[in-house]
Each structure stands twice: as structure tokens, then as C-alpha cells.
Write a protein that holds these residues in place. Structure first.
Motif, PDB file in Angstrom:
ATOM      1  N   ALA A   1     -39.981  -0.676 -46.630  1.00 27.34           N
ATOM      2  CA  ALA A   1     -39.191  -1.979 -45.903  1.00 27.34           C
ATOM      3  C   ALA A   1     -39.434  -2.989 -47.447  1.00 27.34           C
ATOM      4  CB  ALA A   1     -40.437  -2.716 -45.394  1.00 27.34           C
ATOM      5  N   GLY A   2     -39.377  -2.831 -48.515  1.00 28.18           N
ATOM      6  CA  GLY A   2     -39.539  -3.327 -49.432  1.00 28.18           C
ATOM      7  C   GLY A   2     -38.396  -3.099 -50.164  1.00 28.18           C
ATOM      8  N   VAL A   3     -37.681  -1.865 -50.356  1.00 26.38           N
ATOM      9  CA  VAL A   3     -36.325  -1.867 -51.036  1.00 26.38           C
ATOM     10  C   VAL A   3     -35.052  -1.974 -49.518  1.00 26.38           C
ATOM     11  CG1 VAL A   3     -35.200  -0.055 -51.131  1.00 26.38           C
ATOM     12  CG2 VAL A   3     -37.143   0.621 -51.973  1.00 26.38           C
ATOM     13  N   VAL A   4     -35.747  -1.618 -48.709  1.00 27.43           N
ATOM     14  CA  VAL A   4     -34.302  -2.489 -47.659  1.00 27.43           C
ATOM     15  C   VAL A   4     -34.319  -4.378 -47.638  1.00 27.43           C
ATOM     16  CG1 VAL A   4     -33.534  -2.949 -45.280  1.00 27.43           C
ATOM     17  CG2 VAL A   4     -35.299  -0.890 -45.885  1.00 27.43           C
ATOM     18  N   ALA A   5     -35.509  -4.381 -47.658  1.00 27.54           N
ATOM     19  CA  ALA A   5     -35.235  -6.429 -48.056  1.00 27.54           C
ATOM     20  C   ALA A   5     -34.748  -6.323 -49.515  1.00 27.54           C
ATOM     21  CB  ALA A   5     -36.861  -6.596 -48.449  1.00 27.54           C
ATOM     22  N   VAL A   6     -34.756  -6.047 -50.636  1.00 22.16           N
ATOM     23  CA  VAL A   6     -34.001  -5.992 -52.483  1.00 22.16           C
ATOM     24  C   VAL A   6     -32.530  -5.786 -51.839  1.00 22.16           C
ATOM     25  CG1 VAL A   6     -33.619  -5.267 -54.062  1.00 22.16           C
ATOM     26  CG2 VAL A   6     -36.168  -4.997 -53.474  1.00 22.16           C
ATOM     27  N   ALA A   7     -31.965  -4.875 -50.476  1.00 29.32           N
ATOM     28  CA  ALA A   7     -31.184  -4.766 -50.535  1.00 29.32           C
ATOM     29  C   ALA A   7     -29.932  -5.753 -49.861  1.00 29.32           C
ATOM     30  CB  ALA A   7     -31.388  -3.042 -50.348  1.00 29.32           C
ATOM     31  N   TRP A   8     -30.732  -6.071 -48.973  1.00 33.46           N
ATOM     32  CA  TRP A   8     -30.278  -7.324 -47.760  1.00 33.46           C
ATOM     33  C   TRP A   8     -30.141  -8.472 -48.839  1.00 33.46           C
ATOM     34  CZ3 TRP A   8     -34.292 -11.030 -45.495  1.00 33.46           C
ATOM     35  CH2 TRP A   8     -33.747 -11.571 -44.467  1.00 33.46           C
TER      36      TRP A   8
ATOM     37  N   LEU B   1     -30.119   0.097 -51.474  1.00 28.98           N
ATOM     38  CA  LEU B   1     -30.494   1.198 -51.147  1.00 28.98           C
ATOM     39  C   LEU B   1     -31.051   2.472 -51.407  1.00 28.98           C
ATOM     40  CD1 LEU B   1     -29.235   0.011 -47.563  1.00 28.98           C
ATOM     41  CD2 LEU B   1     -31.681   0.416 -48.231  1.00 28.98           C
ATOM     42  N   LEU B   2     -30.356   2.645 -53.111  1.00 31.38           N
ATOM     43  CA  LEU B   2     -30.498   3.982 -53.524  1.00 31.38           C
ATOM     44  C   LEU B   2     -31.810   3.852 -54.106  1.00 31.38           C
ATOM     45  CD1 LEU B   2     -27.851   4.060 -56.028  1.00 31.38           C
ATOM     46  CD2 LEU B   2     -27.538   5.478 -54.458  1.00 31.38           C
ATOM     47  N   GLY B   3     -33.120   2.971 -53.836  1.00 24.23           N
ATOM     48  CA  GLY B   3     -34.294   2.544 -53.874  1.00 24.23           C
ATOM     49  C   GLY B   3     -34.543   4.203 -52.759  1.00 24.23           C
ATOM     50  N   LEU B   4     -34.286   4.061 -51.999  1.00 22.13           N
ATOM     51  CA  LEU B   4     -35.243   4.920 -50.142  1.00 22.13           C
ATOM     52  C   LEU B   4     -34.534   6.488 -51.033  1.00 22.13           C
ATOM     53  CD1 LEU B   4     -33.724   3.009 -47.520  1.00 22.13           C
ATOM     54  CD2 LEU B   4     -35.530   3.230 -48.952  1.00 22.13           C
ATOM     55  N   LEU B   5     -34.437   6.928 -52.342  1.00 22.25           N
ATOM     56  CA  LEU B   5     -34.259   8.303 -52.500  1.00 22.25           C
ATOM     57  C   LEU B   5     -35.346   8.375 -52.614  1.00 22.25           C
ATOM     58  CD1 LEU B   5     -31.475   8.826 -54.085  1.00 22.25           C
ATOM     59  CD2 LEU B   5     -31.449   9.866 -52.186  1.00 22.25           C
ATOM     60  N   MET B   6     -36.574   7.662 -52.872  1.00 24.83           N
ATOM     61  CA  MET B   6     -38.053   7.981 -52.738  1.00 24.83           C
ATOM     62  C   MET B   6     -38.606   8.985 -52.047  1.00 24.83           C
ATOM     63  SD  MET B   6     -39.598   4.308 -51.972  1.00 24.83           S
ATOM     64  CE  MET B   6     -39.757   3.772 -50.392  1.00 24.83           C
TER      65      MET B   6
ATOM     66  N   VAL C   1     -39.060   7.135 -58.604  1.00 26.52           N
ATOM     67  CA  VAL C   1     -37.840   7.349 -58.237  1.00 26.52           C
ATOM     68  C   VAL C   1     -37.027   6.255 -57.273  1.00 26.52           C
ATOM     69  CG1 VAL C   1     -35.842   8.753 -56.114  1.00 26.52           C
ATOM     70  CG2 VAL C   1     -37.607  10.172 -58.151  1.00 26.52           C
ATOM     71  N   CYS C   2     -37.933   5.698 -56.633  1.00 26.36           N
ATOM     72  CA  CYS C   2     -37.475   4.245 -55.780  1.00 26.36           C
ATOM     73  C   CYS C   2     -37.382   3.339 -57.274  1.00 26.36           C
ATOM     74  CB  CYS C   2     -38.942   4.085 -55.909  1.00 26.36           C
ATOM     75  SG  CYS C   2     -39.271   1.788 -54.839  1.00 26.36           S
TER      76      CYS C   2
END
Length: 292
Positions: A227-234, A241-246, A279-280
């Protein structure tokens, strides 16, 4: 026979991802906000690594002299195994923190932000009192909270601040994601040592929650990180969202924890969760560097 190489493996599993990842993520935020300063990032990385390794050594010393490593199933501890004397391990810890202080003073000299010295002192104090002192907070079930604060919120926002002079929403959300994953590493570590810690009277959060709830907590931390990665992207660019590769690295750990593996079988979970944190951070960095 126990060797120092096994101790280095423990550093690689827990310490390096937690030290490097916040700085990498923060560098991506600073780049996106047109404030990237390579020298300050390098100094922040030096400080982070020195504090983390010093913390690991201090924990090794404090747990060793208390005798709580007798039933440990994780990587080698220097004092508990007899590889090094308590005095040498303690001196090594303070040596690392001296390096961290030197790096922090250099940051203050460059930026002129004197109160960063207070932040650095708080970080070192948190590293010591995790298992040191008469009432270490790591034995009160507060380890995860302090990890989230110092290895997530403080490390990421602080590294962003020294470059950009403000901490934006993307920086805070990135700090939440990185902090949650750092906590997940500690949760997996304490879940692995659950039985030994109970026998030694070491009251970590895992021993307080119990096996089942600790596994639920691990899954919750993974969700918070996503959720934190999605919020960064938002709040910045969807490239983050490349962080979601984690999640590729986290699939195995989530499955193994949910399946109920215990003891040494959780060591790969630590390894993969540490990799996922890196990776995140790298995904956030790359995404924000290439973002329009």
C-alpha cells in the motif's frame, strides 16, 4: 565449528538491506523532486551502514553477556559462540558508531542543519537500548515499533530532507513501505527464534503475540508495504509502481510463513524479505528517476 564468516552471513541477511534500502528509496524521491545530492546520499549511506552494523554488534554483545543466545537457531553470534570476547565486540560497536558520528558531522557541516546531530544521537541511543541497558526495549516487545520509526520514517525522511529541505508525501509513503519491510525482517527473525527466546525469557513481540498472530502480523506488514508503494506512485509518478516488483521476492516468504515453517526453515524467509526490501527501494528509485 563456528566461524566469523557465519556472522557475516547474519549481517547480510538483516543488516545490509535495512541499511541500504532507505537511502536508495530516499535518493529516488530527491531525484524526482530535483534535489538529488550524490555526496549527501553517500554520507547518509555511510552513516546508515555504520549505525546498523554497530547496532548488530551491540545486540551481539548484550545478548551474549545475558546468555540468551544459548538456544539460538539463527546465524552465528560472536559473543554467544565464543568467537570473540565481549570487550572486543563492544569496542567494535562503538568504533562503528564513531564512524557514523563522523559521517553525521560531515552532513551537518555541508548542510548547516545542526539539529541533525540530535537525530543521530537518538539513532545511536535506539541502537544501544534495543538489547542494552537495564530495561532494553527489545525485551519489552517494542523492537518492531522502533525499527519502523528509525529504519523507516527517520532514515528515509531524513535522507530526503538533507537534500530537498522538506519531506513530501511521497517521501513519507516511501518511508512507510521501507519501514514495514524492515519490520517484516525482524518479525521473521523473532519468529525463527521464538522457542529459544521463550526459554531465555526474552519477551519479543513474537513471544507476546504467539506463533499464529505473529504470522498474521508478517502478512499485514507485507500489505502495508505494498500500500505504501501504491501511495508513493499516487502522489508522485505511476512509474514508482516498479517498487511492487518486491512481491516476486515476497511470494515465497508469505507462503512459507502462512504454511507454518519454524526454526532454521525461516532463514530463507529472512533472506528473501531482505531482498524484497532492496527491490522495493530500487524499484522506487528507478521509477522516479525515469519518471517524466
Amino acid at each position: 565449528m563456528a566461524t566469523p564468516t557465519q556472522w557475516i552471513e547474519g549481517i547480510r541477511l538483516r543488516t545490509l538491506p535495512a541499511a541500504i534500502s532507505p537511502i536508495v528509496a530516499a535518493a529516488g524521491i530527491a531525484w524526482y523532486e530535483h534535489g538529488f545530492e550524490p555526496l549527501l546520499v553517500a554520507l547518509a549511506l555511510l552513516v546508515s551502514l555504520a549505525i546498523q552494523i554497530g547496532s548488530n554488534l551491540a545486540n551481539d554483545y548484550s545478548d551474549g553477556i545475558r546468555g540468551v543466545d544459548a538456544a539460538r537457531v539463527g546465524p552465528l553470534r560472536l559473543v554467544g559462540s565464543g568467537v570473540a570476547t565481549p570487550r572486543r565486540v563492544l569496542l567494535a560497536a562503538f568504533g562503528c558508531w564513531t564512524v557514523a558520528c563522523a559521517g553525521g558531522i560531515a552532513v551537518v557541516a555541508i548542510t548547516g542543519i545542526w539539529w541533525l546531530l540530535l537525530v543521530g544521537a537518538a539513532c545511536i541511543a535506539a541502537a544501544w537500548f534495543y538489547t542494552g541497558g537495564k530495561k532494553p526495549y527489545g525485551y519489552l516487545g517494542l523492537g518492531e515499533l522502533f525499527v519502523f520509526i528509525f529504519y523507516g520514517l527517520v532514515a528515509v525522511s531524513g535522507t530526503v530532507y538533507i537534500q530537498v529541505r522538506l519531506v513530501s508525501l511521497p517521501a513519507w509513503f516511501s518511508a512507510v513501505a521501507i519501514g514495514a519491510l524492515a519490520c517484516a525482517i525482524l518479525v521473521a527473525n523473532n519468529l525463527r527464534d521464538l522457542e529459544g527466546d521463550l526459554a531465555a525469557g526474552k519477551l519479543t513481540l513474537a513471544t507476546r503475540l504467539g506463533d499464529k498472530k505473529t504470522r498474521y502480523f508478517f502478512g499485514l506488514l507485507v500489505l502495508i508495504a505494498a500500500a505504501g508503494v501504491v501511495a508513493v506512485a499516487w502522489t508522485s509518478s505511476w512509474w514508482a509502481l516498479l517498487g511492487l516488483l518486491m512481491m516476486i521476492s515476497l511470494a515465497g516468504p508469505v507462503y512459507e510463513v502462512a504454511k507454518g515453517v519454524t526454526g532454521r526453515a525461516l532463514i530463507p524467509v529472512l533472506r528473501q524479505t531482505g531482498l524484497a526490501e532492496f527491490v522495493c527501494a530500487s524499484g522506487i528509485f528507478v521509477g522516479l528517476v525515469f519518471a517524466p
